[in-house]
Write a protein that holds these residues in place. Sequence first.
Motif, PDB file in Angstrom:
ATOM      1  N   SER A  20       6.467-115.160 -45.436  1.00  0.00           N
ATOM      2  CA  SER A  20       6.321-114.489 -43.834  1.00  0.00           C
ATOM      3  C   SER A  20       6.596-112.808 -44.177  1.00  0.00           C
ATOM      4  O   SER A  20       6.043-111.852 -43.450  1.00  0.00           O
ATOM      5  CB  SER A  20       7.354-114.873 -42.978  1.00  0.00           C
ATOM      6  OG  SER A  20       8.552-114.791 -43.576  1.00  0.00           O
ATOM      7  N   ILE A  21       7.452-112.511 -45.081  1.00  0.00           N
ATOM      8  CA  ILE A  21       8.116-110.819 -45.207  1.00  0.00           C
ATOM      9  C   ILE A  21       6.616-110.337 -45.832  1.00  0.00           C
ATOM     10  O   ILE A  21       6.272-109.116 -45.146  1.00  0.00           O
ATOM     11  CB  ILE A  21       9.176-110.705 -46.104  1.00  0.00           C
ATOM     12  CG1 ILE A  21      10.343-111.336 -45.438  1.00  0.00           C
ATOM     13  CG2 ILE A  21       9.435-109.250 -46.636  1.00  0.00           C
ATOM     14  CD1 ILE A  21      11.675-111.287 -46.277  1.00  0.00           C
ATOM     15  N   CYS A  22       6.050-110.633 -46.864  1.00  0.00           N
ATOM     16  CA  CYS A  22       5.133-110.151 -47.650  1.00  0.00           C
ATOM     17  C   CYS A  22       3.864-110.400 -46.614  1.00  0.00           C
ATOM     18  O   CYS A  22       3.123-109.132 -46.554  1.00  0.00           O
ATOM     19  CB  CYS A  22       4.719-110.806 -48.894  1.00  0.00           C
ATOM     20  SG  CYS A  22       5.900-110.785 -50.224  1.00  0.00           S
ATOM     21  N   SER A  23       3.413-111.262 -45.785  1.00  0.00           N
ATOM     22  CA  SER A  23       2.511-110.995 -44.969  1.00  0.00           C
ATOM     23  C   SER A  23       2.550-110.207 -43.862  1.00  0.00           C
ATOM     24  O   SER A  23       1.621-109.442 -43.660  1.00  0.00           O
ATOM     25  CB  SER A  23       2.163-112.742 -44.289  1.00  0.00           C
ATOM     26  OG  SER A  23       2.145-113.604 -45.228  1.00  0.00           O
ATOM     27  N   TYR A  24       3.541-110.149 -43.419  1.00  0.00           N
ATOM     28  CA  TYR A  24       3.970-108.781 -42.139  1.00  0.00           C
ATOM     29  C   TYR A  24       3.688-107.635 -42.978  1.00  0.00           C
ATOM     30  O   TYR A  24       2.980-106.891 -42.195  1.00  0.00           O
ATOM     31  CB  TYR A  24       5.388-109.102 -41.730  1.00  0.00           C
ATOM     32  CG  TYR A  24       5.660-107.970 -40.925  1.00  0.00           C
ATOM     33  CD1 TYR A  24       5.377-108.205 -39.436  1.00  0.00           C
ATOM     34  CD2 TYR A  24       6.444-107.183 -41.211  1.00  0.00           C
ATOM     35  CE1 TYR A  24       5.206-107.245 -38.496  1.00  0.00           C
ATOM     36  CE2 TYR A  24       6.641-105.953 -40.152  1.00  0.00           C
ATOM     37  CZ  TYR A  24       6.334-106.201 -38.829  1.00  0.00           C
ATOM     38  OH  TYR A  24       6.593-105.058 -37.714  1.00  0.00           O
ATOM     39  N   ILE A  25       4.200-107.346 -44.078  1.00  0.00           N
ATOM     40  CA  ILE A  25       4.098-106.060 -44.603  1.00  0.00           C
ATOM     41  C   ILE A  25       2.741-105.674 -45.014  1.00  0.00           C
ATOM     42  O   ILE A  25       2.087-104.604 -44.730  1.00  0.00           O
ATOM     43  CB  ILE A  25       5.000-105.732 -45.855  1.00  0.00           C
ATOM     44  CG1 ILE A  25       6.425-105.965 -45.540  1.00  0.00           C
ATOM     45  CG2 ILE A  25       4.672-104.561 -46.707  1.00  0.00           C
ATOM     46  CD1 ILE A  25       6.949-105.044 -44.651  1.00  0.00           C
ATOM     47  N   LEU A  26       1.920-106.731 -45.696  1.00  0.00           N
ATOM     48  CA  LEU A  26       0.737-106.390 -46.041  1.00  0.00           C
ATOM     49  C   LEU A  26      -0.405-106.341 -45.071  1.00  0.00           C
ATOM     50  O   LEU A  26      -1.149-105.550 -45.127  1.00  0.00           O
ATOM     51  CB  LEU A  26       0.104-107.353 -47.104  1.00  0.00           C
ATOM     52  CG  LEU A  26       0.940-107.309 -48.338  1.00  0.00           C
ATOM     53  CD1 LEU A  26       1.022-108.622 -49.267  1.00  0.00           C
ATOM     54  CD2 LEU A  26       0.491-106.068 -49.110  1.00  0.00           C
ATOM     55  N   GLU A  27      -0.119-107.268 -43.978  1.00  0.00           N
ATOM     56  CA  GLU A  27      -0.890-107.144 -42.696  1.00  0.00           C
ATOM     57  C   GLU A  27      -0.944-105.727 -41.937  1.00  0.00           C
ATOM     58  O   GLU A  27      -2.116-105.306 -41.492  1.00  0.00           O
ATOM     59  CB  GLU A  27      -0.742-108.327 -41.746  1.00  0.00           C
ATOM     60  CG  GLU A  27      -1.430-109.656 -42.233  1.00  0.00           C
ATOM     61  CD  GLU A  27      -0.661-110.778 -41.486  1.00  0.00           C
ATOM     62  OE1 GLU A  27      -0.027-110.776 -40.624  1.00  0.00           O
ATOM     63  OE2 GLU A  27      -1.180-111.876 -41.861  1.00  0.00           O
ATOM     64  N   GLU A  28       0.209-105.239 -42.031  1.00  0.00           N
ATOM     65  CA  GLU A  28       0.453-103.854 -41.382  1.00  0.00           C
ATOM     66  C   GLU A  28      -0.404-102.867 -42.175  1.00  0.00           C
ATOM     67  O   GLU A  28      -0.825-101.974 -41.648  1.00  0.00           O
ATOM     68  CB  GLU A  28       1.920-103.416 -41.512  1.00  0.00           C
ATOM     69  CG  GLU A  28       2.893-104.268 -40.521  1.00  0.00           C
ATOM     70  CD  GLU A  28       2.809-103.740 -39.263  1.00  0.00           C
ATOM     71  OE1 GLU A  28       3.340-102.486 -39.106  1.00  0.00           O
ATOM     72  OE2 GLU A  28       2.407-104.311 -38.593  1.00  0.00           O
ATOM     73  N   GLN A  29      -0.561-103.231 -43.341  1.00  0.00           N
ATOM     74  CA  GLN A  29      -1.551-102.051 -44.057  1.00  0.00           C
ATOM     75  C   GLN A  29      -2.934-102.444 -44.233  1.00  0.00           C
ATOM     76  O   GLN A  29      -3.609-102.015 -45.184  1.00  0.00           O
ATOM     77  CB  GLN A  29      -0.929-102.071 -45.545  1.00  0.00           C
ATOM     78  CG  GLN A  29       0.498-101.738 -45.702  1.00  0.00           C
ATOM     79  CD  GLN A  29       1.010-101.713 -47.108  1.00  0.00           C
ATOM     80  OE1 GLN A  29       0.334-102.229 -48.160  1.00  0.00           O
ATOM     81  NE2 GLN A  29       2.233-101.178 -47.256  1.00  0.00           N
ATOM     82  N   LEU A 111      10.082-103.447 -50.846  1.00  0.00           N
ATOM     83  CA  LEU A 111       8.644-103.629 -50.348  1.00  0.00           C
ATOM     84  C   LEU A 111       7.912-102.364 -50.875  1.00  0.00           C
ATOM     85  O   LEU A 111       6.606-102.494 -51.245  1.00  0.00           O
ATOM     86  CB  LEU A 111       8.641-103.613 -48.735  1.00  0.00           C
ATOM     87  CG  LEU A 111       9.351-104.839 -48.335  1.00  0.00           C
ATOM     88  CD1 LEU A 111       9.575-104.862 -46.707  1.00  0.00           C
ATOM     89  CD2 LEU A 111       8.403-105.891 -48.625  1.00  0.00           C
ATOM     90  N   ASP A 112       8.553-101.343 -51.162  1.00  0.00           N
ATOM     91  CA  ASP A 112       7.765 -99.979 -51.953  1.00  0.00           C
ATOM     92  C   ASP A 112       7.201-100.871 -53.171  1.00  0.00           C
ATOM     93  O   ASP A 112       6.246-100.039 -53.816  1.00  0.00           O
ATOM     94  CB  ASP A 112       8.683 -99.024 -52.349  1.00  0.00           C
ATOM     95  CG  ASP A 112       9.206 -98.341 -51.172  1.00  0.00           C
ATOM     96  OD1 ASP A 112       8.549 -98.601 -49.761  1.00  0.00           O
ATOM     97  OD2 ASP A 112      10.230 -97.462 -50.698  1.00  0.00           O
TER      98      ASP A 112
END
Length: 124
Positions: A20-29, A111-112
């Motif tokens: 869920s964390i990775c999905s959120y961050i990557l979808e934002e990008q 996340l960076d």
Amino acid sequence: MSNNSPKRIVIFDDDEDILSICSYILEEQGWEVHTFTDCNSITEKVSTVQPQVILMDNWIPDAGGIIATQTLKNDATLKDIPVVYFSANSDIQLLADHAGAETYLAKPFDLDELERVINDVLVK
């Protein structure tokens, strides 16, 4: 980056929090994120999505990340998709090399680092 189709990424991890964390961050990008909690029928899963990048967890059920990655690298149509291997194991570099992954990301990661590693393999 052309705007006709989104960048697609597949994440194999059985940890729902990481997904869920990775999905959120990557979808934002601007990524289209596909997640799987097991690596069964892996060639079918990846073929269906046709991602630009794959994130692979070491402990993914059932076969494990090494076998899953090797299966992809032995498939003529999928072998050129870069795999980012991730694990909390201290031998992650050895595991990633053994699996045939392009690079690796040690857990826990920030996340960076996640963004940097993904961008690195996309450039290649």
